[in-house]
Structures are given as structure tokens and as C-alpha cells.
Design an enzyme around this catalytic site. Structure first.
Site, PDB file in Angstrom:
ATOM      1  N   CYS A  48       0.744  -1.307   0.016  1.00 34.30           N
ATOM      2  CA  CYS A  48      -0.100  -0.047   0.036  1.00 34.30           C
ATOM      3  C   CYS A  48       0.984   1.232  -0.161  1.00 34.30           C
ATOM      4  O   CYS A  48       1.722   1.423   0.801  1.00 34.30           O
ATOM      5  CB  CYS A  48      -0.899  -0.051   1.166  1.00 34.30           C
ATOM      6  SG  CYS A  48      -1.770   1.283   1.518  1.00 34.30           S
ATOM      7  N   CYS A  51       0.358   3.154   3.644  1.00 34.75           N
ATOM      8  CA  CYS A  51       0.718   2.600   5.043  1.00 34.75           C
ATOM      9  C   CYS A  51       1.957   1.370   4.746  1.00 34.75           C
ATOM     10  O   CYS A  51       2.437   0.971   5.830  1.00 34.75           O
ATOM     11  CB  CYS A  51      -0.361   2.023   5.685  1.00 34.75           C
ATOM     12  SG  CYS A  51      -1.191   0.572   5.087  1.00 34.75           S
ATOM     13  N   CYS A  97      -7.318  -0.875   1.199  1.00 31.89           N
ATOM     14  CA  CYS A  97      -6.403  -1.575   2.478  1.00 31.89           C
ATOM     15  C   CYS A  97      -6.867  -1.802   3.508  1.00 31.89           C
ATOM     16  O   CYS A  97      -7.704  -1.026   4.333  1.00 31.89           O
ATOM     17  CB  CYS A  97      -5.419  -0.580   2.486  1.00 31.89           C
ATOM     18  SG  CYS A  97      -4.070  -1.171   3.587  1.00 31.89           S
ATOM     19  N   CYS A 100      -5.099   0.802   6.609  1.00 33.16           N
ATOM     20  CA  CYS A 100      -5.417   2.228   6.316  1.00 33.16           C
ATOM     21  C   CYS A 100      -6.579   2.909   5.863  1.00 33.16           C
ATOM     22  O   CYS A 100      -7.055   3.878   5.825  1.00 33.16           O
ATOM     23  CB  CYS A 100      -4.197   3.039   5.837  1.00 33.16           C
ATOM     24  SG  CYS A 100      -4.102   2.998   3.980  1.00 33.16           S
ATOM     25  N   CYS A 120      -8.659  -5.447  -9.647  1.00 37.15           N
ATOM     26  CA  CYS A 120      -8.283  -4.317 -10.482  1.00 37.15           C
ATOM     27  C   CYS A 120      -7.833  -3.232  -9.960  1.00 37.15           C
ATOM     28  O   CYS A 120      -8.529  -2.641  -9.274  1.00 37.15           O
ATOM     29  CB  CYS A 120      -9.487  -4.029 -11.395  1.00 37.15           C
ATOM     30  SG  CYS A 120      -9.223  -3.009 -12.812  1.00 37.15           S
TER      31      CYS A 120
HETATM   32 FE    FE Z   1      -2.843   1.065   3.524  1.00 39.21          FE
END
Ligand code: FE
Length: 136
Positions: A48, A51, A97, A100, A120
Site C-alpha cells: 500500500c 501505509c 487496504c 489504512c 483491478c
Molecule cells: Fe494501506
């Protein structure tokens, strides 16, 4: 599961690029074939951009032809969460995510075996950590 990352929107604005902020925090979408990872074939882990949570492995990446990096599964089920997204008159499933809450993209049920899923994902919501083991 790692601890959740919670920040105010002004804190996110300080640490993200404007494009990362638009994608992750405002559920934006990058234009097809514009991102840095849709055609990447290198081995490694996609994390990510907000984070650092490990999200997707190159081992589960496939060429979907859509112009966005596409995966048939996250690294572990708990690395992402999903929610209904009915914006723009479409019934889609948003992928965020799990750590976060950043918007990553959408998941569709037209992916390849073994899951039949197609995650996607916006390149700009990810950072890439190349595998150090060249044999992998
Ligand atoms: Fe994240």
C-alpha cells in the site's frame, strides 16, 4: 493482523503525493494503461502506498488486458477489505487496504483460476518492493 493506521485527511495530505491522495483517499481511478505497474512483470510484493501493508504478490499478477495491474488474490485475505460501491450507476465492489482504509480499486468475478477473481488495482495506490531472491 497489524494495527490499523488512522490519520486525519490533513495528515494524509502531508505524506502522500497529490495523485496518491486522489486515488487512496478520494477513491480516484487512474486512466487505463497510464500507471507504472500494469505491464510490470518483475517479481516482488506490491504494498500500500499509504501505509506499506503487503497487498499483492507478483506471483498472482496476470495480464487482464484492462491497463490496470490485476491480481487473482491478495497476499492474505485479511490484507484487503471490500465494500459495495454503487457510484456512477455501476454495481461494483470496492477494494480497500485493511490497514489504512485507502482505496485501491475494485474486485470483479471474471478473473482466472484458482479464485475466479480479478482485483483491478490502481498502480498509483501501490509501491513495489522487488524480490531479493532472483530465483523466485
Ligand atoms: Fe494501506
Amino acid at each position: 493482523m497489524t494495527d490499523k493506521v488512522v490519520k486525519s485527511e490533513s495528515e494524509w495530505k502531508k505524506i502522500l503525493t497529490p495523485e496518491e491522495y486522489r486515488l487512496l483517499r478520494e477513491a480516484g481511478t487512474e486512466p487505463a494503461f497510464s500507471g507504472k505497474f500494469w505491464n510490470l512483470k518483475d517479481k516482488g510484493i506490491f504494498v500500500c502506498a499509504g501505509c506499506g501493508n503487503e497487498l499483492f504478490s507478483s506471483d498472482t499478477k496476470f495480464d487482464s488486458g484492462t491497463g490496470w495491474p490485476s491480481f487473482f488474490t491478495p497476499v492474505v485475505k485479511t490484507s484487503v477489505e471490500t465494500a459495495p460501491d454503487n457510484r456512477f450507476g455501476m454495481r461494483r465492489t470496492e477494494v480497500v487496504c485493511a490497514r489504512c482504509g485507502g482505496h485501491l480499486g475494485h474486485v470483479f468475478d471474471d478473473g482466472p483460476a484458482p479464485t475466479g477473481l480479478r482485483y483491478c488495482i490502481n498502480s498509483g495506490a501501490l509501491h513495489f518492493e522487488p524480490s531479493k531472491d532472483k530465483k523466485k
